[in-house]
Design a protein around this motif. Structure first.
Motif, mmCIF file in Angstrom:
data_model
loop_
_atom_site.group_PDB
_atom_site.id
_atom_site.type_symbol
_atom_site.label_atom_id
_atom_site.label_comp_id
_atom_site.label_asym_id
_atom_site.label_seq_id
_atom_site.Cartn_x
_atom_site.Cartn_y
_atom_site.Cartn_z
ATOM 1 N N ALA A 63 -28.139 25.509 10.349
ATOM 2 C CA ALA A 63 -28.002 26.234 11.617
ATOM 3 C C ALA A 63 -27.146 25.470 12.636
ATOM 4 O O ALA A 63 -26.518 26.074 13.504
ATOM 5 N N LEU A 64 -27.114 24.148 12.531
ATOM 6 C CA LEU A 64 -26.333 23.353 13.492
ATOM 7 C C LEU A 64 -24.868 23.312 13.077
ATOM 8 O O LEU A 64 -24.549 23.532 11.906
ATOM 9 N N PRO A 65 -23.982 22.976 14.006
ATOM 10 C CA PRO A 65 -22.551 22.950 13.658
ATOM 11 C C PRO A 65 -22.176 21.874 12.648
ATOM 12 O O PRO A 65 -21.182 22.004 11.946
ATOM 13 N N VAL A 66 -22.940 20.780 12.596
ATOM 14 C CA VAL A 66 -22.689 19.744 11.577
ATOM 15 C C VAL A 66 -24.027 19.250 11.019
ATOM 16 O O VAL A 66 -25.030 19.284 11.717
ATOM 17 N N PRO A 67 -24.027 18.762 9.775
ATOM 18 C CA PRO A 67 -25.266 18.194 9.239
ATOM 19 C C PRO A 67 -25.701 16.992 10.069
ATOM 20 O O PRO A 67 -24.858 16.218 10.514
ATOM 21 N N LEU A 68 -26.976 16.862 10.265
ATOM 22 C CA LEU A 68 -27.572 15.686 10.908
ATOM 23 C C LEU A 68 -27.063 15.436 12.328
ATOM 24 O O LEU A 68 -27.262 14.356 12.883
ATOM 25 N N GLY A 69 -26.429 16.462 12.904
ATOM 26 C CA GLY A 69 -25.849 16.297 14.235
ATOM 27 C C GLY A 69 -26.905 15.914 15.258
ATOM 28 O O GLY A 69 -26.650 15.131 16.176
ATOM 29 N N ARG A 70 -28.104 16.446 15.087
ATOM 30 C CA ARG A 70 -29.161 16.182 16.070
ATOM 31 C C ARG A 70 -29.664 14.744 15.963
ATOM 32 O O ARG A 70 -30.272 14.221 16.875
ATOM 33 N N VAL A 71 -29.438 14.116 14.819
ATOM 34 C CA VAL A 71 -29.885 12.726 14.652
ATOM 35 C C VAL A 71 -28.715 11.776 14.896
ATOM 36 O O VAL A 71 -28.813 10.840 15.686
ATOM 37 N N LEU A 72 -27.604 12.018 14.236
ATOM 38 C CA LEU A 72 -26.534 11.015 14.201
ATOM 39 C C LEU A 72 -25.396 11.310 15.166
ATOM 40 O O LEU A 72 -24.508 10.471 15.333
ATOM 41 N N GLY A 73 -25.403 12.503 15.775
ATOM 42 C CA GLY A 73 -24.312 12.875 16.677
ATOM 43 C C GLY A 73 -23.209 13.603 15.936
ATOM 44 O O GLY A 73 -23.132 13.551 14.703
ATOM 45 N N PRO A 74 -22.328 14.283 16.699
ATOM 46 C CA PRO A 74 -21.324 15.149 16.079
ATOM 47 C C PRO A 74 -20.294 14.399 15.225
ATOM 48 O O PRO A 74 -19.897 14.884 14.163
ATOM 49 N N GLU A 75 -19.889 13.203 15.661
ATOM 50 C CA GLU A 75 -18.819 12.501 14.933
ATOM 51 C C GLU A 75 -19.298 12.095 13.534
ATOM 52 O O GLU A 75 -18.641 12.379 12.517
ATOM 53 N N ILE A 76 -20.466 11.481 13.466
ATOM 54 C CA ILE A 76 -20.969 11.031 12.164
ATOM 55 C C ILE A 76 -21.441 12.241 11.349
ATOM 56 O O ILE A 76 -21.296 12.277 10.120
ATOM 57 N N ARG B 58 -32.925 3.582 17.058
ATOM 58 C CA ARG B 58 -33.431 4.851 17.558
ATOM 59 C C ARG B 58 -32.268 5.518 18.265
ATOM 60 O O ARG B 58 -31.998 5.213 19.433
ATOM 61 N N VAL B 59 -31.545 6.358 17.569
ATOM 62 C CA VAL B 59 -30.302 6.875 18.147
ATOM 63 C C VAL B 59 -30.470 8.327 18.565
ATOM 64 O O VAL B 59 -31.373 9.024 18.101
ATOM 65 N N ARG B 60 -29.588 8.755 19.472
ATOM 66 C CA ARG B 60 -29.588 10.139 19.964
ATOM 67 C C ARG B 60 -28.167 10.680 19.857
ATOM 68 O O ARG B 60 -27.206 9.911 19.901
ATOM 69 N N PRO B 61 -28.052 12.016 19.792
ATOM 70 C CA PRO B 61 -26.715 12.588 19.580
ATOM 71 C C PRO B 61 -25.736 12.277 20.704
ATOM 72 O O PRO B 61 -24.534 12.251 20.474
ATOM 73 N N ASP B 62 -26.240 12.010 21.927
ATOM 74 C CA ASP B 62 -25.297 11.748 23.018
ATOM 75 C C ASP B 62 -25.080 10.252 23.262
ATOM 76 O O ASP B 62 -24.470 9.863 24.263
ATOM 77 N N ASP B 63 -25.541 9.398 22.349
ATOM 78 C CA ASP B 63 -25.244 7.966 22.472
ATOM 79 C C ASP B 63 -23.746 7.729 22.282
ATOM 80 O O ASP B 63 -23.062 8.516 21.618
ATOM 81 N N GLU B 64 -23.274 6.596 22.834
ATOM 82 C CA GLU B 64 -21.884 6.208 22.561
ATOM 83 C C GLU B 64 -21.824 5.634 21.144
ATOM 84 O O GLU B 64 -22.659 4.801 20.769
ATOM 85 N N VAL B 65 -20.849 6.096 20.360
ATOM 86 C CA VAL B 65 -20.742 5.645 18.964
ATOM 87 C C VAL B 65 -19.410 4.936 18.778
ATOM 88 O O VAL B 65 -18.373 5.467 19.150
ATOM 89 N N ARG B 66 -19.454 3.710 18.215
ATOM 90 C CA ARG B 66 -18.205 2.986 17.945
ATOM 91 C C ARG B 66 -18.203 2.514 16.500
ATOM 92 O O ARG B 66 -19.123 1.829 16.062
ATOM 93 N N ILE B 67 -17.147 2.900 15.795
ATOM 94 C CA ILE B 67 -16.975 2.407 14.423
ATOM 95 C C ILE B 67 -16.477 0.972 14.536
ATOM 96 O O ILE B 67 -15.437 0.731 15.152
ATOM 97 N N VAL B 68 -17.210 0.017 13.963
ATOM 98 C CA VAL B 68 -16.821 -1.383 14.148
ATOM 99 C C VAL B 68 -16.259 -2.023 12.885
ATOM 100 O O VAL B 68 -15.670 -3.092 12.936
ATOM 101 N N THR B 69 -16.462 -1.378 11.771
ATOM 102 C CA THR B 69 -15.839 -1.909 10.558
ATOM 103 C C THR B 69 -15.633 -0.776 9.571
ATOM 104 O O THR B 69 -16.416 0.169 9.550
ATOM 105 N N GLY B 70 -14.548 -0.851 8.790
ATOM 106 C CA GLY B 70 -14.244 0.216 7.844
ATOM 107 C C GLY B 70 -13.741 1.457 8.577
ATOM 108 O O GLY B 70 -13.401 1.397 9.761
ATOM 109 N N SER B 71 -13.716 2.573 7.878
ATOM 110 C CA SER B 71 -13.233 3.794 8.522
ATOM 111 C C SER B 71 -13.954 5.002 7.931
ATOM 112 O O SER B 71 -14.407 4.973 6.786
#
Ligand SMILES: Cc1cc2nc3c(=O)[nH]c(=O)nc-3n(C[C@H](O)[C@H](O)[C@H](O)COP(=O)(O)OP(=O)(O)OC[C@H]3O[C@@H](n4cnc5c(N)ncnc54)[C@H](O)[C@@H]3O)c2cc1C
Length: 400
Positions: free
Chosen positions: A173-186, A335-348
């Motif tokens: 039902a959500l626009p992306v899988p796990l969006g409510r846990v990991l946020g839209p980007e992940i 303990r993350v929320r979908p509106d947290d700031e997310v930064r990829i720090v290694t890999g891509s």
């Protein structure tokens, strides 16, 4: 305290009993469980057992000898239907009472369900019997599998079914899988991983109902389309098993409400998927549905029963879990929320191998790894000591 009754022959409950004996407790231990099986591990139910790679005997939490050494009075196949808090008496469905000086509530959670209209072929996955029933269906051919819900369980079932060469559609039902846990980007990366493996993802649309003659043949979606199905697995979350405690006087609110030491009432503690408690590390009351927490909290909660008030330590872990999907091991600590700031720090994200840090209000609150276990463990320690987000990013810039 001379006797402890554990309700739930669960991961939390079994590890709690082992802890008691390891710590030298020589009183009576009773374990009450409504499943007929010896305690077993659930994570392989959506992975190796469902894939047909492991047989059920491989997931037992302890072998027969070790269980015997525990010297526990097992009441398997018995459901607890009530608790008298004052006398610490558990009533079983047979009507017989079990009274103990201390009670550990470890009754876990059960799956949310959708109305099936009485059709066969529509499953949820929580226990071994569910897993074996789904596995038997996946082994019959031809099989078009529809998974409803792209949370961790749904995603793992989809990956395992694809691994068996089946046609898989996931409806979320959500626009992306796990969006409510990991946020839209992940969440977008998770979607791409499934598409890479040939899953038909239907996102942003719910299920209207199921159709068929005796057995499910079709899943009707909210946008007017439908998907043909031979087997459906519904993975839309869980509900803590607290029904048997209604009217007991314990506070129930999406779980058994405990204090920060896991105590729900004098002589009564709770642990695992069923427990809700204030975790002072995050300043938040939480209920955690992870394997690692069931073990750690089971140990903490049962020790709490034997600790004098005022001497008990708060239970303040950094929650951690993993999920295996295809050849990816996804791990999240914090303990993350979908509106947290997310930064990829290694890999891509394009190579599907990376670590991402989650920050909120200047603090590092979580780390996610796609095939990056070492990074998850490293940053988990920073989360545990309350490190700032900038500090964590500086560590990442220095060390990767
Ligand atoms: C398919 C699947 C895959 C998973 N994969 C992962 C993973 O990869 N990583 C991860 O971190 N976590 C995973 N988990 C979650 C993890 O398994 C759970 O967090 C863990 O099992 C919780 O343990 P528990 O002891 O709280 O309760 P449970 O394991 O739920 O056990 C509770 C027991 O109590 C029994 N019970 C309930 N009510 C009563 C009653 N009234 N009387 C008597 N007995 C009762 C239940 O039937 C059950 O046997 C997975 C879970 C499932 C279902």
């Amino acid at each position: 305290m001379r006797s402890i009754a554990i309700v739930g022959a669960s991961l939390a409950g079994t590890r709690a009993a082992e802890t008691l004996r390891r710590d030298g407790f020589d009183g009576a231990i009773t374990i009450i469980g409504d499943e007929p099986h010896q305690p077993y591990d659930r994570p392989p139910l959506s992975k190796q057992v469902l894939a047909g790679e492991w047989q059920p005997d491989r997931i037992l939490l302890s072998d027969g000898a070790a269980l015997g050494d525990l010297d526990v009075g097992w009441r398997l196949g018995h459901r607890a239907v009530g608790l008298d808090v004052a006398t610490r008496t558990v009533t079983l469905d047979s009507g017989s009472p079990v009274t103990a000086d201390g009670i550990l509530i470890a009754t876990g959670a059960r799956c949310r369900e959708l109305p099936t209209g009485g059709l066969d072929g529509i499953h949820t996955l929580r226990g071994l019997d569910d897993c074996l029933a789904i596995r038997a269906e996946l082994e019959a051919t031809p099989r078009r599998v529809v998974v409803v819900g792209a949370g961790f369980i749904g995603a793992e079932v989809a990956a395992t079914a694809r691994g068996r060469g089946l046609e898989v559609t996931v409806v979320e039902a959500l626009p992306v899988p796990l969006g409510r846990v990991l946020g839209p980007e992940i969440g977008t990366v998770c979607a791409e991983v499934h598409r890479d493996h040939g899953v038909d993802l239907r996102l942003g649309v719910g299920v209207d109902g199921f159709e068929g003659h005796g057995r499910v043949e079709r899943v009707n979606l909210g946008d007017g389309t439908s998907v043909d199905a031979d087997v459906v697995v519904v993975g839309i979350g869980v509900i803590p098993n607290t029904g048997w405690l209604e009217g007991s006087g314990l506070e129930l609110n999406d779980g058994v409400v405990c204090d920060e030491t896991c105590l729900a009432a004098p002589g009564i503690a709770a642990a695992g998927d069923v427990a809700r408690w204030p975790n002072r590390l995050f300043g938040e009351t939480m209920r955690v549905e992870h394997w690692d927490n069931a073990i750690e909290q089971g140990q903490q909660a049962v020790r709490r029963l034997l600790t004098a008030d005022g001497k008990a330590q708060p239970y303040a872990p950094v929650p951690w879990f993993w999920s295996d999907q295809y050849d990816r091991k996804i791990q999240l600590a914090g303990r993350v929320r979908p509106d947290d700031e997310v930064r990829i720090v290694t890999g891509s994200t394009t190579e599907r191998r990376f670590a991402a840090l989650y920050g909120r209000a200047g603090r590092l609150v979580g780390v996610l790894g796609f095939n990056r276990p070492r990074h998850v463990m490293k940053y988990r320690q920073l989360v545990a000591r309350g490190a700032g987000f900038e500090e964590a990013l500086a560590v990442a810039a220095r060390e990767g």
